[in-house]
Write an enzyme that holds these catalytic residues in place. Structure first.
Site, PDB file in Angstrom:
ATOM      1  N   GLU A 183      -8.810   2.005  -6.813  1.00  0.00           N
ATOM      2  CA  GLU A 183      -7.819   0.937  -6.663  1.00  0.00           C
ATOM      3  C   GLU A 183      -8.329  -0.348  -7.322  1.00  0.00           C
ATOM      4  OE1 GLU A 183      -5.769  -1.440  -2.862  1.00  0.00           O
ATOM      5  OE2 GLU A 183      -7.598  -0.242  -2.613  1.00  0.00           O
ATOM      6  N   LYS A 233       2.254   0.746  -5.109  1.00  0.00           N
ATOM      7  CA  LYS A 233       1.977   0.952  -3.690  1.00  0.00           C
ATOM      8  C   LYS A 233       3.200   0.594  -2.851  1.00  0.00           C
ATOM      9  CE  LYS A 233      -1.595   0.011  -0.221  1.00  0.00           C
ATOM     10  NZ  LYS A 233      -2.839  -0.737   0.059  1.00  0.00           N
ATOM     11  N   CYS A 264      -5.122   3.620  -1.061  1.00  0.00           N
ATOM     12  CA  CYS A 264      -5.896   3.151   0.086  1.00  0.00           C
ATOM     13  C   CYS A 264      -5.197   3.409   1.415  1.00  0.00           C
ATOM     14  CB  CYS A 264      -6.245   1.675  -0.096  1.00  0.00           C
ATOM     15  SG  CYS A 264      -7.622   1.148   0.975  1.00  0.00           S
TER      16      CYS A 264
END
Length: 512
Positions: free
Chosen positions: A270, A332, A382
């Site tokens: 990330e 995301k 994540c």
């Protein structure tokens, strides 16, 4: 409530925290999770038998959950104090505030149990305990965008109940564990003190017997193998966004790895490139695109994107043949409170910390996979790894369902702590639920390859810089959990738990 009971609730909660990742090894301990939950059931039933009403069970369950949750994600202190510059007392209070606030859900669950338990037989109390526990877990995982880190079911990723994950998912495992724990805890209370030594063997025997008759999610077919290189830059968090230090190191090292790797798929963590595309050196992204424009290699690179002034996204870009002009992009969807968006009314709190924060935009759900060499690779970034129901949205159509899951992370914010071990267990649970391999490329760990049975097959040492070279085998079956969660979300578990609660409310009070 007698004051002497208060330490027992807190100790049971701390045992629950330790079961998520044992502090002196990092492994999850399924038996300790069951013991801690059985202790909670034992203590709550003691309040019921002494006719203490609903308030004392509510307080006891709240204290248990506060100790459990603060003991689980205490490492948030590091991100706020060490890297954010928040004074230590304020950082500690912030962790306590978050843990005790989330514990309110379990306090309500304990109060409901204390109110309704007098109406029920021991069997009814077992079902009620499992139902209110599951409702509290579901509420914690959804309300105010949800914060389900450390859900009880994660302790069972190596346990005898793990084989049921492809059928019921993480919250279903948590419900089963709660029912088993309640059986032992309530039985011990009913038999009083002499039964306590027998409760533990009974508690551990139940899941072991269930584990003997478990089955997987159905026939699993291979979709072929793919050679991967998972990069772990180990860029110190306090240098990551510093020009001339972490930024230069990241651009140089990841650039070199992307240019020289010979793997079929290369993946960075990330925000491996910690700058917006317009801030990167001239031609930097273009060189990566051209490197993968031809041949039999592809790359997935973490980089923040800017769609318009002030409109940002935490993104992944995919490069490969035919993608030089228009790379694949994943944005995301499930953002981290205080990290990627600032909840209303809390700007004052984030302004106290020296952390680069922004209000990011959300990606859609589901997003298309990155298709490469016969594999459909479904990324998540994540924190998104915690939301199996959202990952499951991509499994409704078997013809387009992912064959490989991919998580890219940077939890260097939390240092060399059990946060790394906890996140590894979370990813392993996702692999079990969907019977898909999981690739993890992280900044400091755990960079791993997990097979479709939830087993770690390859891993880089944490806090080292390197590339994990491995081979992953994709899978194509649709597990029962993937089937129902892709259509109904978590509604079946909500409905079953509420149904038990409603039955308990309507049931006439049991005569003593």
């Amino acid at each position: 409530m007698r004051a002497r009971r208060l330490p027992a609730y807190a100790l049971a909660g701390l045992a629950q925290a330790a079961s998520m990742a044992w502090p002196w090894g990092g492994e999850p301990l399924w038996w300790l999770q069951l013991l801690s939950l059985a202790a909670l059931a034992f203590l709550l039933d003691g309040e019921h038998r002494q006719r203490r009403g609903w308030r004392m069970p509510a307080l006891g369950a709240w204290l248990f959950a506060t100790a459990w949750l603060c003991g689980t994600f205490w490492w948030l202190f590091i991100s706020m104090n060490t890297y954010g510059g928040l004074p230590a007392p304020l950082a500690a209070l912030a962790v306590l505030f978050l843990g005790s606030g989330l514990a309110t859900y379990y306090g309500v669950a304990g109060g409901l149990w204390g109110w309704l338990a007098p109406r029920l037989s021991i069997g009814g109390r077992v079902l009620l305990f499992a139902a209110v526990w599951t409702l509290a877990e579901l509420v914690r995982g959804s309300l105010f965008t949800g914060f389900p880190w450390g859900a009880g079911g994660y302790a069972h990723v190596d346990g005898p109940l793990a084989g049921y994950a492809p059928w019921v998912g993480i919250y279903g495992l948590g419900a089963a564990a709660a029912a088993i724990a309640a059986c032992a805890g309530l039985w011990a209370m009913q038999r009083r003190t002499w039964a306590l030594p027998l409760a533990a063997p009974v508690l551990l025997a139940l899941p072991l017997v269930l584990g003997l008759v478990r089955s997987d999610g159905g026939p699993s077919a291979s979709t072929g193998r793919l050679k991967v290189s998972l990069l772990q830059g180990n860029i110190p968090q306090d240098e990551k966004f510093i020009p001339g230090s972490g930024i230069d190191t990241a651009l140089r090292w990841y650039g070199e790895q992307l240019q020289k790797s010979r793997a079929a798929l290369v993946v960075t963590p990330e925000t491996a490139l910690p700058l917006l595309p317009r801030q990167l050196p001239d031609g930097y992204l273009g060189a990566i695109a051209q490197r993968y424009a031809r041949g039999d290699q592809a790359a997935i690179v973490g980089v923040p994107m800017e769609d318009a002034p002030g409109r940002y996204a935490n993104s992944l870009l995919g490069f490969g043949p035919g993608l030089a002009e228009r790379p694949y992009r994943y944005d995301k969807h499930h953002l981290v409170p205080f990290g990627e968006f600032i909840p209303w009314g809390f700007r004052w709190f984030t302004d106290m910390m020296n952390i680069p924060l922004a209000d990011f935009g959300r990606g859609g759900l589901p997003q298309r996979s990155f298709d490469w060499q016969g594999q459909r690779i479904a990324p998540n970034i994540c924190y998104e790894d915690l939301f199996g129901d959202e990952i499951g949205a991509g499994f409704r159509d078997a013809a387009t369902a992912p064959t490989v899951l991919l998580n890219v992370s940077n939890i260097a914010w939390f240092g060399d702590t059990v946060a790394i071990d906890q996140h590894r267990a979370i990813s392993r649970m996702r692999a079990l639920e969907f019977e898909r391999p999981m690739l993890r490329a992280t900044n400091t760990g755990a960079t791993v390859v997990i097979d479709h049975r939830g087993r770690v097959t390859h891993e880089l040492p944490r806090l080292t810089r390197g590339a994990l070279e491995a081979e992953v085998e994709g899978r194509s079956n649709i597990t029962p959990f993937a089937w129902w969660v892709s259509r109904f979300g978590l509604a079946p578990l909500w409905l079953l738990s509420v149904a038990v609660l409603v039955f308990s409310v309507w049931r006439p009070r049991k005569s003593r």
